[in-house]
Design an enzyme around this catalytic site. Structure first.
Site, mmCIF file in Angstrom:
data_model
loop_
_atom_site.group_PDB
_atom_site.id
_atom_site.type_symbol
_atom_site.label_atom_id
_atom_site.label_comp_id
_atom_site.label_asym_id
_atom_site.label_seq_id
_atom_site.Cartn_x
_atom_site.Cartn_y
_atom_site.Cartn_z
ATOM 1 N N GLY A 54 0.665 -1.086 -0.003
ATOM 2 C CA GLY A 54 0.039 0.137 -0.226
ATOM 3 C C GLY A 54 0.836 1.080 0.035
ATOM 4 O O GLY A 54 0.260 2.495 0.013
ATOM 5 N N CYS A 55 2.315 1.243 0.185
ATOM 6 C CA CYS A 55 3.202 2.264 -0.053
ATOM 7 C C CYS A 55 3.648 2.145 -1.327
ATOM 8 O O CYS A 55 4.136 1.239 -1.747
ATOM 9 C CB CYS A 55 4.222 1.985 1.255
ATOM 10 S SG CYS A 55 3.825 2.380 2.752
ATOM 11 N N GLN A 56 3.772 3.358 -1.773
ATOM 12 C CA GLN A 56 4.282 3.612 -3.175
ATOM 13 C C GLN A 56 5.873 3.460 -3.184
ATOM 14 O O GLN A 56 6.591 2.809 -4.090
ATOM 15 C CB GLN A 56 3.860 5.097 -3.735
ATOM 16 C CG GLN A 56 4.356 5.116 -5.282
ATOM 17 C CD GLN A 56 3.932 6.539 -5.673
ATOM 18 O OE1 GLN A 56 3.732 7.533 -5.057
ATOM 19 N NE2 GLN A 56 3.615 6.384 -7.151
#
Length: 145
Positions: A54-56
């Site tokens: 969910g983290c770029q």
């Protein structure tokens, strides 16, 4: 801050630190500086299963318990994200699982971080918080067995 400081005490300390910064350029610069304070991340924990989804940017999270308290180590390959991770580790590490699970991390709103992050960074921040709370929940389950 002492080892016995509550999550609320640490949050208040962070809000006070950010209150001295006038604009968002200064705040982002400070966040980047904070990221440099992260303890070195153990290389043995820099593996795919420790990457927060969910983290770029890539964010690694490792946790462990000691004397009923949860401790976090984390790292990121992006400077601002690394500073955000530092703030979360600083706030949540060293507390009982229940404290971590129940906190709403209101300091993120009070310093305006949620409102001023890009949507991708904001989603990443929420993913980091969620993952840290899931770790605390897993330790709570183990402790109560």
């Amino acid at each position: 801050m002492s080892e016995t400081a509550s999550i609320a005490d640490i949050e208040n300390e962070i809000v006070e630190e950010f209150s001295f910064l006038d604009d968002w350029d200064d705040k982002y610069t400070y966040v980047i500086e904070l990221g440099r304070k992260l303890e070195p991340f153990p290389e043995e924990h820099r593996k795919d299963e420790n990457i927060i989804k969910g983290c770029q940017s890539r964010v690694w999270l490792h946790s462990y318990t000691e004397n009923g308290k949860v401790y976090f180590k984390a790292d990121s390959d992006a400077m601002i994200v690394k500073g955000l991770v530092y703030l979360l580790v600083r706030t949540l590490s060293g507390h009982a699982p229940d404290e971590i699970i129940k906190t709403d991390l209101s300091f993120l709103d009070k310093i305006g971080m949620k409102q001023h992050l890009s949507p991708t960074r904001s989603n990443g921040l929420l993913a980091m918080v969620k993952q840290m709370k899931l770790h605390a929940l897993a330790y709570k389950s183990k402790i109560s067995e």
